[in-house]
Design an enzyme around this catalytic site. Structure first.
Site, PDB file in Angstrom:
ATOM      1  N   LYS A 309       0.849  -1.201   0.000  1.00  0.00           N
ATOM      2  CA  LYS A 309       0.000   0.000   0.000  1.00  0.00           C
ATOM      3  C   LYS A 309       0.883   1.249   0.000  1.00  0.00           C
ATOM      4  CE  LYS A 309      -3.247   2.590   2.982  1.00  0.00           C
ATOM      5  NZ  LYS A 309      -4.113   2.571   4.189  1.00  0.00           N
ATOM      6  N   ASP A 314      -2.475  10.173   3.970  1.00  0.00           N
ATOM      7  CA  ASP A 314      -3.881   9.801   4.132  1.00  0.00           C
ATOM      8  C   ASP A 314      -4.579  10.803   5.038  1.00  0.00           C
ATOM      9  OD1 ASP A 314      -6.323   8.579   4.351  1.00  0.00           O
ATOM     10  OD2 ASP A 314      -5.628   6.878   5.568  1.00  0.00           O
ATOM     11  N   LYS A 321      -9.981  12.815   8.570  1.00  0.00           N
ATOM     12  CA  LYS A 321      -9.507  12.334   9.859  1.00  0.00           C
ATOM     13  C   LYS A 321      -9.450  13.489  10.859  1.00  0.00           C
ATOM     14  CE  LYS A 321      -6.469   8.558   8.372  1.00  0.00           C
ATOM     15  NZ  LYS A 321      -7.178   7.497   9.099  1.00  0.00           N
ATOM     16  N   ASP A 332       1.612   6.140   5.767  1.00  0.00           N
ATOM     17  CA  ASP A 332       0.636   5.236   5.164  1.00  0.00           C
ATOM     18  C   ASP A 332       1.156   4.587   3.872  1.00  0.00           C
ATOM     19  OD1 ASP A 332      -1.763   4.000   5.601  1.00  0.00           O
ATOM     20  OD2 ASP A 332      -2.988   5.517   4.613  1.00  0.00           O
ATOM     21  N   ASP A 391     -12.156   7.193   3.983  1.00  0.00           N
ATOM     22  CA  ASP A 391     -10.939   6.912   4.753  1.00  0.00           C
ATOM     23  C   ASP A 391     -10.551   5.433   4.693  1.00  0.00           C
ATOM     24  OD1 ASP A 391      -8.767   7.477   6.296  1.00  0.00           O
ATOM     25  OD2 ASP A 391      -9.877   7.678   8.192  1.00  0.00           O
ATOM     26  N   GLU A 393      -9.444   3.778   2.297  1.00  0.00           N
ATOM     27  CA  GLU A 393      -8.939   3.910   0.927  1.00  0.00           C
ATOM     28  C   GLU A 393      -7.894   2.864   0.564  1.00  0.00           C
ATOM     29  OE1 GLU A 393      -7.634   5.413   3.431  1.00  0.00           O
ATOM     30  OE2 GLU A 393      -5.523   5.026   3.042  1.00  0.00           O
ATOM     31  N   ARG A 395      -7.774  -0.364   0.978  1.00  0.00           N
ATOM     32  CA  ARG A 395      -8.361  -1.535   0.298  1.00  0.00           C
ATOM     33  C   ARG A 395      -8.774  -1.197  -1.118  1.00  0.00           C
ATOM     34  NH1 ARG A 395     -12.752  -1.844   5.017  1.00  0.00           N
ATOM     35  NH2 ARG A 395     -11.012  -0.820   6.063  1.00  0.00           N
TER      36      ARG A 395
HETATM   37  N1  BES Z   1      -4.223   4.303   7.026  1.00  0.00           N
HETATM   38  C1  BES Z   1      -5.400   4.099   7.807  1.00  0.00           C
HETATM   39  C2  BES Z   1      -5.195   3.069   8.922  1.00  0.00           C
HETATM   40  C3  BES Z   1      -4.341   3.509  10.065  1.00  0.00           C
HETATM   41  C4  BES Z   1      -4.834   4.410  10.987  1.00  0.00           C
HETATM   42  C5  BES Z   1      -3.087   2.994  10.239  1.00  0.00           C
HETATM   43  C6  BES Z   1      -4.045   4.789  12.060  1.00  0.00           C
HETATM   44  C7  BES Z   1      -2.310   3.361  11.309  1.00  0.00           C
HETATM   45  C8  BES Z   1      -2.796   4.279  12.218  1.00  0.00           C
HETATM   46  C9  BES Z   1      -6.543   3.615   6.926  1.00  0.00           C
HETATM   47  O1  BES Z   1      -6.548   4.134   5.650  1.00  0.00           O
HETATM   48  C10 BES Z   1      -7.789   4.034   7.590  1.00  0.00           C
HETATM   49  O2  BES Z   1      -8.011   5.199   7.703  1.00  0.00           O
HETATM   50  N2  BES Z   1      -8.602   3.072   8.020  1.00  0.00           N
HETATM   51  C11 BES Z   1      -9.798   3.359   8.700  1.00  0.00           C
HETATM   52  C12 BES Z   1     -10.834   2.374   8.226  1.00  0.00           C
HETATM   53  C13 BES Z   1     -12.233   2.709   8.666  1.00  0.00           C
HETATM   54  C14 BES Z   1     -12.682   3.991   8.001  1.00  0.00           C
HETATM   55  C15 BES Z   1     -13.134   1.565   8.305  1.00  0.00           C
HETATM   56  C16 BES Z   1      -9.553   3.230  10.199  1.00  0.00           C
HETATM   57  O3  BES Z   1      -8.774   2.360  10.591  1.00  0.00           O
HETATM   58  O4  BES Z   1     -10.087   4.022  10.947  1.00  0.00           O
HETATM   59 ZN    ZN Z   2      -4.788   4.739   4.878  1.00  0.00          ZN
HETATM   60 MN    MN Z   3      -7.568   5.981   5.559  1.00  0.00          MN
END
Ligand code: BES
Ligand code: ZN
Ligand code: MN
Length: 536
Positions: A309, A314, A321, A332, A391, A393, A395
């Site tokens: 990825k 992000d 966020k 990210d 968010d 994204e 996947r």
């Molecule tokens: N890059 C983030 C995941 C992440 C967050 C990694 C904090 C390390 C620290 C990912 O893109 C994300 O934002 N995932 C969301 C998914 C949710 C919206 C279903 C998450 O984990 O909040």
């Molecule tokens: Zn992300």
């Molecule tokens: Mn995200």
């Protein structure tokens, strides 16, 4: 600062064998080094303390004591020698040393505790001991050190030597790492560091010379790969853009035998990657799709494919966020960085295997042209996706990359992603999350994690979780609600991996550290390389 590693073989040196003990120590101490590193066991110390020194057969410490003119006795009197595992004692040269032909300026003694008596071959104990010795080497004016590996491996099987050496190099590399010093784009002042250790030489004997030499080559390559992965992770997001990642990959094709291809927006569109494109839509920075090939195996051999990825920042997009610690979302792209680092290392160590690294890379930004929650997009696989949260994204870019790699008819595909905050809730910062239905892949990756202390923990992928991804308007939704967030993310990916054996690593909790020690860890480069080495 780069640290150099090399090997030196003393064919007959063997501390475990009474007959050769004295001459082995003589040979090792006669080396002109800033520090000779030797390990001793609890039993060695007990022998020494019991006054066996007076008898004909002297133990390790008693022999050393004679050659070092009583330095061991002196250290023992003041309590500097401790049986406790990983306790360290540094002896400094005295006048009497040179009279005995000793050229080493220091002798570092580190305690194995009762390691050689136990059956603990998990390497955890060794790593503790090695770390303690490396720490003691770094704080002083020692520039080069001679690390006599057989002294650490008395009761270990020869094959452990390779694991031990790679692990030592991995840790020494970690300790020597400083941000940005290798990056041409890094125009800001880079922080200095106090470490002086420049050269670590692994000494071995005939019994382990082959393992030692191979492991040092592999360890050096691994550190190079980790350093690159760390640099890419740590670079600010205004420098480390998708274009920068593409250029970095391309620059590696000039340094090594890697073949690199970077696709731009037009080509990504032509491939029909509607899901990937929906993520980049709000950003002014162009997306890149990077393909790196290492052809170390036979021509027709099915490749192992790594997918990383590469979100270079992000923000969450329209599902923005919160502001706190948002800077850390520059990390990210650590999945991408670990894939690029692993490919680089695989090429450097000339791994005898075909490996392909694939990185979809873009930014996730909000703007007037950004994807809205509720948008439906068509992935390269033909499946339609309802984007309920912009968010989620990672996947969305990975699913198209996972469809793309079908063309390679892979032996196995492993994707690496900072995919979910939920993975940090589940596993903290200790293990990476591992998801796979292939038992062979699971056990191979688990074992590779254990020998590199870059560990994984398996989480489920059961069909029941797929229920959470149902959409009223498209084939699948991109989120599955709060429960089991890491599992539903992995389930989403699994819908695009039906054509091959697949595993997913969620490195959200392990790719970087927050707080005072903020920085990339280089994980899971050691895990991936140990897996690939084991498979080759
Ligand atoms: N890059 C983030 C995941 C992440 C967050 C990694 C904090 C390390 C620290 C990912 O893109 C994300 O934002 N995932 C969301 C998914 C949710 C919206 C279903 C998450 O984990 O909040
Ligand atoms: Zn992300
Ligand atoms: Mn995200």
């Amino acid at each position: 600062m780069t640290i150099h590693f090399s090997t030196k073989i003393f064919p007959q040196a063997e501390l475990g064998n009474q007959k050769s003990l004295k001459s082995s120590l003589n040979t090792l101490l006669a080396q002109a080094t800033d520090c000779l590193v030797l390990a001793y066991s609890k039993a060695d110390l007990k022998d020494f303390g019991s006054g066996k020194a007076a008898k004909a057969k002297l133990g390790l410490l008693a022999e050393l004591d004679q050659l070092l003119g009583g330095s061991i006795s002196n250290a023992n009197i003041v309590g500097d020698l401790d049986a406790k595992q990983a306790s360290v004692c540094v002896l400094r040269a005295e006048k009497s040393w040179s009279a005995n032909g000793v050229k080493a300026k220091r002798v570092l003694l580190v305690s194995l505790g009762d390691l050689h008596l136990s059956n603990d071959r998990s390497l955890t104990a060794y790593s503790k001991i090695a770390r303690a010795a490396l720490k003691a080497l770094s704080g002083s004016s020692i520039e080069n050190a001679l690390w006599f590996i057989p002294s650490f491996s008395l009761a270990h099987h020869a094959s452990f030597i390779a694991d031990e050496v790679r692990l030592t190099i991995q840790y020494a590399g970690d300790q020597a790492y400083r941000f940005g010093v290798r990056q041409p784009a890094m125009k800001f002042k880079v922080k200095d560091h106090a470490d002086t250790l420049k050269h670590l030489i692994f000494a071995g004997n005939n019994a382990c010379s082959k393992q030692l030499k191979d492991a040092v080559i592999q360890g050096i390559a691994m550190v190079e790969g980790m350093n690159l992965a760390k640099d890419l992770g740590n670079l600010p997001p205004n420098i480390c853009t998708p274009t920068y990642l593409g250029k970095t990959a391309q620059s590696l094709s000039k340094k090594t035998s890697l073949k690199v291809e970077v696709l731009g927006r037009k080509q990504i569109e032509a491939l029909g990657m509607g899901s990937f494109l929906s993520v980049t839509q709000g950003s002014d920075t162009p997306p890149q799709f990077i393909v790196m090939r290492h052809q170390g195996g036979k021509a027709g051999e099915a490749p192992t494919v790594l997918v990383g990825k590469g979100i270079t920042f992000d923000t969450g997009g329209i599902s923005l966020k919160p502001g706190e610690a948002m800077d850390e979302m520059k990390y990210d792209m650590c999945g991408a960085a670990s894939v690029i680092g692993t490919m680089y290392a695989a090429a450097l160590m000339k791994l005898k295997k075909n490996i392909i690294g694939v990185v979809p890379s873009c930014e996730n930004m909000p703007s007037g042209s950004a994807t809205r929650p509720g948008d439906i997009v068509k992935s390269m696989s033909g499946q339609t996706i309802e984007i309920l949260n912009t968010d989620a994204e990672g996947r969305l870019i990975l699913c198209d990359a996972l469809t793309y790699v079908e063309r390679f008819k892979p032996k196995a595909v492993i994707d690496v992603a900072t995919l979910t905050g939920a993975c940090i809730i589940a596993l903290g910062h200790v293990h990476s999350g591992l998801f796979s239905d292939d038992e062979d892949l699971v056990s191979a990756l688990t074992k590779a994690g254990q020998v590199s202390l870059d560990t994984v923990w398996r989480l489920p992928l059961d069909a029941a979780y797929h229920e959470q991804l149902k959409s009223n308007f498209a084939d699948v939704a991109n989120i599955g609600g709060r429960p089991a967030g890491s599992v539903t993310a992995a389930c989403f990916l699994s819908r695009f991996t039906e054509k091959y054996k697949w595993a997913h690593l969620d490195i959200a909790g392990t790719a970087w550290k927050s707080g005072a020690a903020k920085g990339s860890t280089g994980r899971p480069v050691p895990l991936l390389l140990n897996y690939l080495l084991e498979q080759s």
